[in-house]
Enzyme design. Structure first.
Site, short mmCIF file in Angstrom:
data_model
loop_
_atom_site.label_atom_id
_atom_site.label_comp_id
_atom_site.label_asym_id
_atom_site.label_seq_id
_atom_site.Cartn_x
_atom_site.Cartn_y
_atom_site.Cartn_z
N LYS A 233 -4.36 -12.29 11.49
CA LYS A 233 -5.83 -12.36 11.37
C LYS A 233 -6.23 -13.50 10.44
O LYS A 233 -7.07 -14.34 10.78
CB LYS A 233 -6.40 -11.04 10.79
CG LYS A 233 -6.24 -9.84 11.68
CD LYS A 233 -6.93 -8.60 11.09
CE LYS A 233 -6.40 -8.16 9.74
NZ LYS A 233 -4.99 -7.78 9.71
N THR A 234 -5.65 -13.50 9.24
CA THR A 234 -6.03 -14.49 8.24
C THR A 234 -5.63 -15.89 8.68
O THR A 234 -6.44 -16.83 8.66
CB THR A 234 -5.39 -14.15 6.88
OG1 THR A 234 -5.80 -12.83 6.50
CG2 THR A 234 -5.80 -15.13 5.80
N LYS B 248 -8.90 -2.14 0.61
CA LYS B 248 -8.73 -1.29 1.78
C LYS B 248 -9.43 0.07 1.60
O LYS B 248 -9.74 0.74 2.58
CB LYS B 248 -7.24 -1.11 2.11
CG LYS B 248 -6.57 -2.40 2.65
CD LYS B 248 -7.13 -2.91 3.98
CE LYS B 248 -6.20 -3.91 4.64
NZ LYS B 248 -6.83 -4.74 5.68
N ARG C 18 0.82 -1.21 0.00
CA ARG C 18 0.00 0.00 0.00
C ARG C 18 0.86 1.27 0.00
O ARG C 18 2.00 1.25 0.43
CB ARG C 18 -0.93 0.03 1.21
CG ARG C 18 -2.21 -0.77 1.02
CD ARG C 18 -3.08 -0.73 2.25
NE ARG C 18 -2.41 -1.33 3.39
CZ ARG C 18 -1.85 -0.66 4.37
NH1 ARG C 18 -1.89 0.67 4.39
NH2 ARG C 18 -1.26 -1.29 5.37
N ASP D 82 -10.64 -10.32 7.55
CA ASP D 82 -10.01 -9.00 7.62
C ASP D 82 -10.86 -7.82 8.09
O ASP D 82 -10.34 -6.93 8.74
CB ASP D 82 -9.44 -8.67 6.23
CG ASP D 82 -8.39 -7.58 6.27
OD1 ASP D 82 -7.54 -7.62 7.15
OD2 ASP D 82 -8.44 -6.68 5.41
N SER E 210 -2.02 -5.39 9.65
CA SER E 210 -1.59 -6.32 8.61
C SER E 210 -0.39 -7.16 9.06
O SER E 210 0.56 -6.61 9.60
CB SER E 210 -1.21 -5.53 7.37
OG SER E 210 -2.27 -4.67 7.04
N ARG F 215 0.96 -12.40 -2.09
CA ARG F 215 -0.41 -12.64 -1.63
C ARG F 215 -1.18 -13.58 -2.55
O ARG F 215 -0.87 -13.70 -3.74
CB ARG F 215 -1.19 -11.31 -1.67
CG ARG F 215 -0.67 -10.23 -0.78
CD ARG F 215 -1.41 -10.22 0.52
NE ARG F 215 -0.95 -9.15 1.40
CZ ARG F 215 -1.54 -8.86 2.55
NH1 ARG F 215 -2.62 -9.52 2.94
NH2 ARG F 215 -1.07 -7.91 3.31
N HIS G 95 -11.02 -3.75 12.10
CA HIS G 95 -9.97 -4.42 11.32
C HIS G 95 -9.67 -5.73 12.03
O HIS G 95 -8.73 -5.84 12.82
CB HIS G 95 -8.72 -3.53 11.26
CG HIS G 95 -7.72 -3.99 10.24
ND1 HIS G 95 -6.37 -3.84 10.41
CD2 HIS G 95 -7.88 -4.60 9.04
CE1 HIS G 95 -5.74 -4.34 9.35
NE2 HIS G 95 -6.63 -4.80 8.51
N1 LIG Z 1 2.48 -17.21 15.87
C1 LIG Z 1 1.99 -16.80 14.71
N2 LIG Z 1 0.68 -16.49 14.59
C2 LIG Z 1 0.20 -16.06 13.41
N3 LIG Z 1 0.93 -15.91 12.29
C3 LIG Z 1 2.23 -16.22 12.34
C4 LIG Z 1 2.82 -16.68 13.54
N4 LIG Z 1 4.11 -16.91 13.29
C5 LIG Z 1 4.32 -16.62 12.01
N5 LIG Z 1 3.21 -16.21 11.40
C6 LIG Z 1 3.11 -15.78 9.98
O1 LIG Z 1 2.74 -14.40 10.02
C7 LIG Z 1 1.90 -14.08 8.94
C8 LIG Z 1 0.58 -13.57 9.43
O2 LIG Z 1 -0.08 -13.03 8.31
P1 LIG Z 1 -1.65 -12.95 8.12
O3 LIG Z 1 -2.32 -14.06 8.84
O4 LIG Z 1 -1.89 -12.79 6.67
O5 LIG Z 1 -1.91 -11.57 8.87
P2 LIG Z 1 -3.08 -10.55 8.65
O6 LIG Z 1 -4.23 -11.28 8.08
O7 LIG Z 1 -3.34 -10.00 10.01
O8 LIG Z 1 -2.56 -9.51 7.71
C9 LIG Z 1 1.72 -15.36 8.13
O9 LIG Z 1 2.67 -15.33 7.10
C10 LIG Z 1 2.03 -16.45 9.16
O10 LIG Z 1 2.51 -17.62 8.57
C1 LIG Z 2 -4.17 -6.10 2.56
C2 LIG Z 2 -3.61 -5.55 3.59
O1 LIG Z 2 -3.82 -5.91 4.88
P1 LIG Z 2 -4.02 -7.28 5.64
O2 LIG Z 2 -2.66 -7.86 5.72
O3 LIG Z 2 -4.57 -6.83 6.95
O4 LIG Z 2 -4.95 -8.15 4.86
C3 LIG Z 2 -2.75 -4.39 3.43
O5 LIG Z 2 -2.36 -3.86 4.47
O6 LIG Z 2 -2.48 -3.96 2.29
MN LIG Z 3 -5.15 -10.73 6.28
#
Ligand SMILES: Nc1ncnc2c1ncn2[C@@H]1O[C@H](COP(=O)(O)OP(=O)(O)O)[C@@H](O)[C@H]1O
Ligand SMILES: C=C(OP(=O)(O)O)C(=O)O
Ligand SMILES: [Mn+2]
Length: 532
Positions: A243-244, A200, A60, A258, A239, A324, A219
Site C-alpha cells: 500500500k505505502t 491501528k 502488533r 493506509d 500489512s 519502520r 484498509h
Molecule cells: N512488487 C512489489 N510491490 C510492492 N512492494 C514490494 C514489491 N516487492 C517488494 N516489495 C516490498 O514489500 C514491502 C511492501 O511494504 P509496504 O508498502 O509498507 O506495505 P503496506 O503499506 O501495505 O504495509 C516494501 O518493503 C517493498 O519494498
Molecule cells: C502498521 C501496520 O500496518 P501497515 O503495514 O498496513 O501500515 C501494522 O500492521 O502494524
Molecule cells: Mn503501510
C-alpha cells in the site's frame, strides 16, 4: 505542572485523570524531540530524525487486543474475530492504569481522525512516551493551533507501556493489553512500545463507527491523477503487501498510505502521516520514502545504525523485519494537502501470494471483486504481528481482519453498493512471489508491479488482450508494455509446470473452503463468482 496549549475546560483532570507529574499539552515536534531526548527515550539521528527501539515487541499484538462487551455494542461486533473483555475487567484496568500513572509525566496530543470534516472525530492521545506522542502527531491530523483552545475529544487513548495488565483482574490474556471501549469512548494500551498500536487503534475505532454513517472504512492507500482528483485509485492490502510503496507514485498525487473512508462525497484519508516499512528500502526504487529517513522529526523505529556516523542500515533486520519510519504526509512532495479524493475509478486489491500462483494482475468483475474482498487471500508479512517469522499465507477478510470490529459482510455490502453506484474498475494485483513459491521463486519486481499499475490507472490496460484464467475465472492480460510476457502467466514462470498446477489446485481448494462461511450472507452473483 501543566504546560503547552490546551482547552482550559478540557484538561486531563476534566476526564478524571489526576495526580500526574508534569503534563505536556500539544507540544510541537521540536519540543517533543527535546523532551524525548532528555528522558533518554532515543537518539537524534541524521537530519534530525528520532531513532528508537521498542524492546520486546516490535510488531502488533493482535491476540491481546480486546473489545469491551458492553450491552450497546454486543450485537454489533464480530466476536469470532474480536476478543471480548468484560465491562468489569475494563473498569478494573482503567482504575489500575490511572493509579499507575500517578506522579509520572505524560504527553497529550489533541488530534483528528478523518480529513473530511463531515466524518472526522477528535482523538486525544495521552502518551507515557514523548516519542509516541511525536509519532501519533505525525500519523493523525493536526488541528489548527487556535482550534486547540476549545478542543474537546470524542475519543481518548491512553498508552502506557510501563503498565502491565493482570489477566486475572482485567479479563485479558497477558500483561500486554489493547482494550477498546466504544461505549466509554476510551482506548487503553499497556505493556507494548510498538508505535503501530496507536494508529491501528484509531483505525479500528473508525471501522466501528463509520459504517453506521454510510461510510465505507478501508484498509487501503489512495492516490489520484495530477490535477484530477476525479481519477482516484485505492489500493487495499494487508500489512506489507505494498500500500505505502505503490501509492507513493511520483506521477500521481498521494492521498494517504493506509486508512481511508469512502462516503457519498468521495474518499478521505483518516490520517495525516505515513508509517512505511524500511527493510531493504532503496533510494532508487522508493526515492520519496527513502528521503523521509533523513528529514526532521521522522520517527525511525527499530532500525540498526552506525553508532558513530548514525548512518541507517536498511539491510540489517536483526531487531525486526518490521522496521519502520513515521513522517507527516507533507514529507512526500507529491502529497495532497487536503488528503481528499474522488470516488475511486480504479480499485486495486493487493495480495502477497507466497505460493506464487496468482498472476501479477487480473481484471475482476464487481462480483469477483466482492469475492476476493471477502476472501482477503494474502500473506502476513514477517514481523508485523508477533510470532510471524516468514510470509504466512492467510485469508484476512477485507484485507485487514485484525482491524475489523464488525462482520465482513457489513463492509462487503457497503463496498459492493459503492462500486455499483460509481462504476469502479477492479483489479487483483499480486505483489508476492513469482517463478515458484516463497523459498523457491522470488518477490515480484516492484518495477513490474508499477508498470502494470500505470497501465491499469491510465486506462491503457483496458485495451489489452486478456485471457480467462482457468483456475480463478478472472481476466489476465496477455501482454503489457514494459513487462515480460512470461511474467503475466505465472505457470510459465515455474520451472515445473505440473508443480504449478498442483499448487494452484491446492489454492483453489483453500479459497473454496474458506469462502463457505460467507455463502449465507452474499448475493447470487457473488456466489456465481466463487472459485472451486
Ligand atoms: N512488487 C512489489 N510491490 C510492492 N512492494 C514490494 C514489491 N516487492 C517488494 N516489495 C516490498 O514489500 C514491502 C511492501 O511494504 P509496504 O508498502 O509498507 O506495505 P503496506 O503499506 O501495505 O504495509 C516494501 O518493503 C517493498 O519494498
Ligand atoms: C502498521 C501496520 O500496518 P501497515 O503495514 O498496513 O501500515 C501494522 O500492521 O502494524
Ligand atoms: Mn503501510
Amino acid at each position: 505542572m501543566a504546560t503547552g496549549r490546551v482547552n482550559p475546560h478540557f484538561k486531563l483532570e476534566d476526564q478524571g485523570i489526576e495526580g500526574l507529574g508534569n503534563v505536556y499539552y500539544n507540544y510541537l515536534e521540536p519540543s517533543l524531540i527535546e523532551a524525548a531526548l532528555k528522558r533518554g527515550e532515543g537518539t537524534l539521528g541524521q537530519g534530525g530524525t528520532f531513532l528508537v527501539t521498542t524492546g520486546k515487541y516490535t510488531g502488533r499484538s493482535p491476540k491481546d487486543k480486546h473489545v469491551v462487551k458492553t450491552p450497546s455494542v454486543a450485537d454489533k461486533i464480530w466476536w469470532e474475530n474480536n476478543a471480548a473483555m468484560s465491562p468489569e475487567g475494563f473498569e478494573a484496568l482503567h482504575a489500575d492504569m490511572l493509579e499507575h500513572m500517578k506522579g509520572k509525566d505524560y504527553f497529550v496530543q489533541d488530534l483528528i481522525g478523518g480529513a473530511d470534516p463531515a466524518y472526522s472525530i477528535n482523538v486525544r492521545v495521552v502518551s507515557e512516551l514523548a516519542w509516541h506522542n511525536l509519532f501519533i502527531r505525525h500519523l493523525l491530523r493536526r488541528p489548527d493551533r487556535e482550534a486547540l483552545n476549545d478542543y474537546v475529544a470524542d475519543f481518548t487513548i491512553i498508552n502506557c507501556p510501563s503498565f502491565k495488565a493482570d489477566p486475572e483482574k482485567h479479563d485479558c490474556r497477558s500483561d500486554t493489553v489493547i482494550a477498546l471501549n466504544f461505549d466509554k469512548k476510551l482506548i487503553l494500551i499497556g505493556g507494548t512500545e510498538y508505535a503501530g498500536e496507536n494508529k491501528k487503534s484509531v483505525f479500528t475505532l473508525l471501522n466501528y463507527m463509520l459504517p453506521e454513517k454510510g461510510v465505507m472504512p478501508m484498509h487501503c492507500s489512495a492516490n489520484h491523477a495530477k490535477g484530477n482528483p476525479v481519477d482516484t485509485a485505492i489500493f487495499f492490502g494487508l500489512s506489507g503487501t505494498g500500500k505505502t510503496t505503490l501509492s507513493a507514485d511520483p506521477s500521481r498525487v498521494l492521498i494517504g498510505d493506509d486508512e481511508h473512508g469512502w462516503s457519498d462525497r468521495g474518499t478521505f484519508n483518516f490520517e495525516g502521516g505515513c508509517y512505511a516499512k524500511t527493510i531493504n528500502l532503496s533510494a532508487e526504487a522508493e526515492p520519496e520514502i527513502y528521503a523521509t529517513c533523513s528529514m526532521f522529526g521522522t520517527v525511525i523505529e527499530n532500525m540498526v545504525y552506525d553508532e558513530e556516523t548514525l548512518e541507517l542500515d536498511f539491510e540489517d533486520s536483526s531487531l525486526t523485519q518490521n522496521m519502520r519510519c513515521a513522517y507527516p504526509l507533507e514529507y512526500i512532495s507529491n502529497a495532497s494537502p487536503s488528503a481528499l479524493g474522488g470516488h475511486p475509478k480504479n480499485i486495486i486489491l493487493l495480495t502477497c501470494d507466497a505460493y506464487g500462483v496468482l498472476p501479477p494482475i487480473a481484471r475482476l468483475t464487481p462480483a469477483q471483486a466482492m469475492y476476493h474482498f471477502l476472501s482477503g487471500f494474502t500473506s502476513k508479512t514477517p514481523g508485523t504481528e508477533r510470532g510471524v517469522l516468514e510470509p504466512l499465507p492467510t485469508f484476512s477478510t477485507c484485507f485487514g481482519a485484525p482491524f475489523m470490529p464488525r462482520r465482513p459482510e457489513e463492509y462487503g455490502k457497503l463496498l459492493q453498493d459503492k462500486i455499483a453506484k460509481h462504476g469502479a474498475t477492479c483489479w487483483l494485483v499480486n505483489t508476492g512471489w513469482t517463478g515458484g513459491a516463497f523459498g523457491t521463486g522470488s518477490r515480484m519486481p516492484i518495477r513490474a508491479t508499477r508498470a502494470l499499475l500505470t497501465a491499469a490507472l491510465d486506462g491503457s490496460l483496458n485495451e489489452a488482450e486478456f485471457r480467462k484464467d482457468a483456475n480463478f475465472g478472472f481476466e489476465v492480460p496477455v501482454s503489457v508494455p514494459g513487462v515480460a510476457d512470461v511474467l503475466l502467466d505465472p505457470r510459465r514462470t515455474w520451472e515445473d509446470e505440473a508443480a504449478y498446477d498442483a499448487q494452484a489446485a491446492k489454492l483453489v481448494g483453500m479459497f473454496s473452503e474458506n469462502f463457505e462461511q460467507y455463502l449465507p450472507y452474499i448475493d447470487e452473483d457473488v456466489k456465481a463468482a466463487a472459485i472451486g
